[in-house]
Design a protein around this motif. Structure first.
Motif, PDB file in Angstrom:
ATOM      1  N   TYR A 234       0.832  -1.201   0.000  1.00  0.00           N
ATOM      2  CA  TYR A 234       0.000   0.000   0.000  1.00  0.00           C
ATOM      3  C   TYR A 234       0.870   1.256   0.000  1.00  0.00           C
ATOM      4  N   GLN A 235       1.843   1.313   0.915  1.00  0.00           N
ATOM      5  CA  GLN A 235       2.692   2.494   1.026  1.00  0.00           C
ATOM      6  C   GLN A 235       3.625   2.638  -0.169  1.00  0.00           C
ATOM      7  N   PHE A 236       4.036   1.525  -0.744  1.00  0.00           N
ATOM      8  CA  PHE A 236       4.901   1.589  -1.929  1.00  0.00           C
ATOM      9  C   PHE A 236       4.163   2.243  -3.091  1.00  0.00           C
ATOM     10  N   LEU A 237       2.886   1.898  -3.243  1.00  0.00           N
ATOM     11  CA  LEU A 237       2.108   2.438  -4.361  1.00  0.00           C
ATOM     12  C   LEU A 237       1.594   3.851  -4.088  1.00  0.00           C
ATOM     13  N   ALA A 238       1.272   4.130  -2.819  1.00  0.00           N
ATOM     14  CA  ALA A 238       0.716   5.448  -2.480  1.00  0.00           C
ATOM     15  C   ALA A 238       1.199   5.862  -1.096  1.00  0.00           C
ATOM     16  N   PRO A 239       2.450   6.329  -0.985  1.00  0.00           N
ATOM     17  CA  PRO A 239       2.994   6.715   0.327  1.00  0.00           C
ATOM     18  C   PRO A 239       2.131   7.791   0.990  1.00  0.00           C
ATOM     19  N   THR A 240       1.845   7.587   2.264  1.00  0.00           N
ATOM     20  CA  THR A 240       1.062   8.565   3.005  1.00  0.00           C
ATOM     21  C   THR A 240       1.980   9.678   3.480  1.00  0.00           C
ATOM     22  N   ALA A 241       1.589  10.909   3.210  1.00  0.00           N
ATOM     23  CA  ALA A 241       2.456  12.056   3.485  1.00  0.00           C
ATOM     24  C   ALA A 241       2.391  12.479   4.953  1.00  0.00           C
ATOM     25  N   VAL A 242       2.807  11.587   5.861  1.00  0.00           N
ATOM     26  CA  VAL A 242       2.820  11.925   7.282  1.00  0.00           C
ATOM     27  C   VAL A 242       4.070  12.716   7.658  1.00  0.00           C
ATOM     28  N   ALA A 243       5.142  12.501   6.922  1.00  0.00           N
ATOM     29  CA  ALA A 243       6.398  13.212   7.190  1.00  0.00           C
ATOM     30  C   ALA A 243       7.287  13.078   5.949  1.00  0.00           C
ATOM     31  N   GLY A 244       8.223  14.032   5.812  1.00  0.00           N
ATOM     32  CA  GLY A 244       9.092  14.025   4.652  1.00  0.00           C
ATOM     33  C   GLY A 244       9.938  12.766   4.563  1.00  0.00           C
ATOM     34  N   TRP A 245      10.458  12.312   5.700  1.00  0.00           N
ATOM     35  CA  TRP A 245      11.328  11.133   5.679  1.00  0.00           C
ATOM     36  C   TRP A 245      10.562   9.885   5.271  1.00  0.00           C
ATOM     37  N   TRP A 246       9.261   9.842   5.620  1.00  0.00           N
ATOM     38  CA  TRP A 246       8.443   8.669   5.291  1.00  0.00           C
ATOM     39  C   TRP A 246       8.202   8.586   3.782  1.00  0.00           C
ATOM     40  N   THR A 247       7.800   9.681   3.184  1.00  0.00           N
ATOM     41  CA  THR A 247       7.576   9.673   1.738  1.00  0.00           C
ATOM     42  C   THR A 247       8.887   9.486   0.979  1.00  0.00           C
ATOM     43  N   ASP A 248       9.992  10.044   1.501  1.00  0.00           N
ATOM     44  CA  ASP A 248      11.300   9.859   0.863  1.00  0.00           C
ATOM     45  C   ASP A 248      11.701   8.383   0.878  1.00  0.00           C
ATOM     46  N   LEU A 249      11.403   7.705   1.981  1.00  0.00           N
ATOM     47  CA  LEU A 249      11.731   6.283   2.106  1.00  0.00           C
ATOM     48  C   LEU A 249      11.091   5.469   0.989  1.00  0.00           C
ATOM     49  N   TRP A 250       9.803   5.708   0.764  1.00  0.00           N
ATOM     50  CA  TRP A 250       9.098   4.942  -0.262  1.00  0.00           C
ATOM     51  C   TRP A 250       9.441   5.431  -1.663  1.00  0.00           C
ATOM     52  N   ALA A 251       9.765   6.704  -1.799  1.00  0.00           N
ATOM     53  CA  ALA A 251      10.201   7.214  -3.103  1.00  0.00           C
ATOM     54  C   ALA A 251      11.511   6.553  -3.525  1.00  0.00           C
ATOM     55  N   LYS A 252      12.413   6.373  -2.566  1.00  0.00           N
ATOM     56  CA  LYS A 252      13.681   5.698  -2.861  1.00  0.00           C
ATOM     57  C   LYS A 252      13.452   4.235  -3.225  1.00  0.00           C
ATOM     58  N   ALA A 253      12.477   3.608  -2.555  1.00  0.00           N
ATOM     59  CA  ALA A 253      12.159   2.214  -2.879  1.00  0.00           C
ATOM     60  C   ALA A 253      11.622   2.109  -4.304  1.00  0.00           C
TER      61      ALA A 253
END
Length: 452
Positions: A396-415
């Motif tokens: 779920y997060q890989f396809l649509a990262p939830t924008a709770v924090a910059g580091w969280w979305t960056d993590l999945w963007a890098k993946a």
């Protein structure tokens, strides 16, 4: 706690114990028939939040879906999400257990505390949000920007009273509120149809699947609450069809009306209620919808108490609902606005329950649930069931990262970058995470059968 088949409870016993039990280890009365469940879920399917959430279906200004595409997304998303909701309702009717106590059979008692705590946070957050929305609606009807504290306080008191006598509240919904809401919805439908509306995205289907995904997520948000009410159903069939039909009809109607109101207000969600008060006598019918919004806050507060019961089963339900009602009211008095990060936080918690339901459904119907889940206080831990749940959440997060924090979305963007993946219009986070979790659970249950 063990399953309580409806056949074990006679009509006479159900009448004698007309209210929900005060502790977790007491068998629930089976008093809710199809009409009561239909009315309950129909009322929950109509909400002021549903009207404003139509913006997630229509899309941003300048890139709107066409009206036909938006309605199709609403119907498809509601049907898919409500089918999942109805299955969760069926499980509640069969086991006689509240939603979070049902998870004892899936994970074991102590591991079930993890989703229980997440659900408590979600329900409290939505309860606060509902009181805020009720106050906003009341201010719109009254034509004032003041008296917010009074409207929040009144809504909090009404919500708390409803949760003290939950089955009585459902009876009132069936007999009176559902009829009043139906009349109000018919009135607004006729008035909006007479006024007409623009269709700036006519012919545009780009973003259809993301809109469908948003509608699915709304239906799914009730999955961790469903069994709290359908444990009182007279049969599993009534629980399934009452839930599916009531919620499907109401949410489709609510969202379509919301899309029309949004188009009439120029696409601004903050002005959407103006479309309702802008028609003749609109304020009176909007008042009906504002008053019945309390069933949304009722559901969140009551289900918070049911979740806490999984942690402390001996605490009196009335003490829990009373305390939670006060807490939610106090928080709503202090919190006047919700930031984007808070919406994202609730969305993150919500993304937990899509794959969780997939794991629950597969294991209940194809795995250990076929032999009968252990729902007692000492149900052993099933650590292996955390794996498909975690896999589904990751998808779920890989396809649509939830924008709770910059580091969280960056993590999945890098993946995504690591595997050279770019989210596409067809990559529905809800559906793919559900599928991944379901397939993984199927593999786990197959291994368990071989070992057995």
């Amino acid at each position: 706690m063990t399953a309580v088949p409806s056949a074990q409870i006679s009509d006479h016993e159900a009448a004698a114990r007309a209210e929900a039990p005060l502790t977790l280890d007491t068998a629930p009365p089976r008093t809710l028939d199809f009409r009561a469940l239909f009315a309950l879920w129909a009322n929950l399917g109509v909400s002021l939040i549903g009207f404003t959430s139509a913006a997630t279906v229509l899309g941003k200004q300048g890139h709107e879906l066409g009206f036909t595409a938006a309605v199709t997304a609403i119907v498809a998303g509601t049907a898919i999400g409500t089918a999942m909701l109805a299955v969760a309702a069926l499980v509640g009717a069969r086991t006689g257990a509240p939603a979070m106590a049902v998870l004892r059979g899936l994970f074991g008692t102590r591991l079930s505390y993890v989703p229980t705590v997440l659900n408590i946070l979600q329900c409290v957050g939505w309860g606060v949000y509902e009181l805020t929305v009720i106050a906003w609606g009341a201010q719109t009807v009254a034509g004032t920007e003041g008296w917010r504290w009074l409207f929040v306080l009144l809504a909090g008191v009404l919500t708390t009273v409803l949760t003290i006598w939950p089955l009585g509240a459902i009876a009132v919904l069936r007999k009176y509120v559902a009829v009043a809401v139906g009349v109000a919805m018919v009135y607004f439908t006729v008035q909006f149809a007479r006024l007409g509306f623009p269709d700036p995205g006519a012919g545009n289907w780009d973003g259809f699947l993301s809109a469908t995904d948003a509608v699915i997520a709304v239906s799914i948000s009730f999955v961790p609450l469903a069994a709290d009410y359908t444990r009182h159903a007279r049969s599993s069939a009534k629980a399934f069809w009452g839930t599916f039909s009531g919620y499907t009809v109401a949410q489709v109607w609510c969202y379509v009306l919301g899309v029309v109101a949004l188009l009439q207000s120029g696409g601004d969600p903050d002005k959407i209620l103006g479309s309702f008060t802008g028609v003749a006598a609109g304020w009176a019918f909007l008042l009906v919808l504002v008053l019945r919004e309390s069933d949304q806050s009722f559901a969140n507060v009551y289900s918070t108490a049911m979740s806490i019961h999984n942690l402390w089963p001996k605490v009196d339900r009335r003490v829990l609902t009373g305390g939670i009602g006060v807490l939610v009211t106090v928080l709503a008095l202090r919190i006047k606005e919700f930031t984007e990060s808070y919406y994202a936080f609730l969305g993150l918690i919500g993304s937990v329950f899509v794959p969780l339901f997939a794991v629950l459904a597969v294991d209940y119907f194809l795995g250990a649930g076929r032999r009968g889940w252990n729902l007692t206080q000492d149900a052993p831990a099933r650590w292996v069931m955390l794996l498909p749940w975690a896999l589904g959440f990751a998808v779920y997060q890989f396809l649509a990262p939830t924008a709770v924090a910059g580091w969280w979305t960056d993590l999945w963007a890098k993946a995504q970058e690591a595997v050279h993946f770019t989210p596409q219009a067809w990559s529905s986070a809800s559906l793919f995470s559900f599928l991944a979790a379901a397939l993984a659970t199927g593999a786990v249950t197959a291994l368990e059968r071989r070992r057995a």
